[in-house]
Enzyme design. Sequence first.
Site, short mmCIF file in Angstrom:
data_model
loop_
_atom_site.label_atom_id
_atom_site.label_comp_id
_atom_site.label_asym_id
_atom_site.label_seq_id
_atom_site.Cartn_x
_atom_site.Cartn_y
_atom_site.Cartn_z
N SER A 185 0.62 -1.34 0.31
CA SER A 185 0.35 0.31 0.09
C SER A 185 0.90 1.38 0.19
O SER A 185 1.91 1.57 0.82
CB SER A 185 -0.70 0.21 1.15
OG SER A 185 -2.02 -1.18 1.28
N1 SAH Z 1 -0.95 -5.34 3.99
C1 SAH Z 1 -0.11 -5.56 3.22
C2 SAH Z 1 -0.32 -4.61 1.31
C3 SAH Z 1 -1.50 -5.73 1.13
S1 SAH Z 1 -2.38 -5.75 -0.28
C4 SAH Z 1 1.88 -4.49 2.89
O1 SAH Z 1 1.24 -4.03 3.80
O2 SAH Z 1 2.15 -5.17 2.34
C5 SAH Z 1 -3.00 -7.14 0.21
C6 SAH Z 1 -2.94 -8.92 0.00
O3 SAH Z 1 -4.71 -8.84 0.88
C7 SAH Z 1 -2.27 -10.14 -0.70
O4 SAH Z 1 -1.42 -9.29 -0.69
C8 SAH Z 1 -3.31 -10.77 -0.95
O5 SAH Z 1 -2.75 -11.61 -1.55
C9 SAH Z 1 -3.93 -11.25 0.21
N2 SAH Z 1 -5.47 -11.62 -0.03
C10 SAH Z 1 -6.60 -10.97 -0.13
N3 SAH Z 1 -7.45 -11.95 0.12
C11 SAH Z 1 -7.03 -12.91 0.62
C12 SAH Z 1 -7.93 -13.81 1.72
N4 SAH Z 1 -9.03 -13.67 1.69
N5 SAH Z 1 -7.03 -14.50 2.89
C13 SAH Z 1 -5.88 -13.79 3.16
N6 SAH Z 1 -4.94 -12.68 2.60
C14 SAH Z 1 -5.99 -12.73 1.26
#
Ligand code: SAH
Length: 199
Positions: free
Chosen positions: A51
């Site tokens: 993000s």
């Molecule tokens: N907080 C992260 C940004 C993450 S982007 C950072 O600091 O880098 C969102 C993430 O959510 C992705 O890696 C994606 O794989 C994950 N995601 C999507 N659906 C999900 C689910 N149902 N359960 C767990 N993770 C999920």
Amino acid sequence: MLFEHLQYYGVSRKIIEAMNKIDRKLFVPSELQESAYLDIPLPIGYGQTISAPHMVGMMCEYLELKDGDRVLEIGTGSGYNAAVMSLLVGESGWIYTIERIPELVQEAQKRINLLGINNITIIVGDGKEGLEEYAPFDKITVTCYAKHIPKKLIEQLKDNGIMVIPVGNEYVQILKLIRKSGEKIIEEDLTHVRFVPMQ
Ligand code: SAH
């Protein structure tokens, strides 16, 4: 000094200092190192993104993180948001973070170990289910958008707990703030956002 401008997003000093302490360079792929300190999301592989710093700061601010908080994050991604939150909850607090892509979990775990952070548990799993065995949580933060707020997440939030979650579709998403007060669920729309989908 890096993220001083986040004050204009209403992000408090304590959060800016935590973000300045966790080197975002460590959390982005080597070919994007030059862009690590820009206030934009960046690709981290597997179609996912880290993000933008202002979004990390704002979500931490809305969560009112404090010493001792037990926090659940859905979407570990790079692990950057979890690392920042780990400083904000102090040694008596704990961050549980769930990610569905095992390769991202491995990479995030390496970074957390490298930084010597020892109040984060990273788990491969489906965030929609929450994390029953460690519930309830003081705070829940969701870093991928959901079409509806998963019921299990509301159930696993403590009384007086706070959750921030982007809700919408691929075109329009609103960051929502949920407060649980006894049987009552108070929902507030915060701002328009853009996240990857919850799978
Ligand atoms: N907080 C992260 C940004 C993450 S982007 C950072 O600091 O880098 C969102 C993430 O959510 C992705 O890696 C994606 O794989 C994950 N995601 C999507 N659906 C999900 C689910 N149902 N359960 C767990 N993770 C999920």
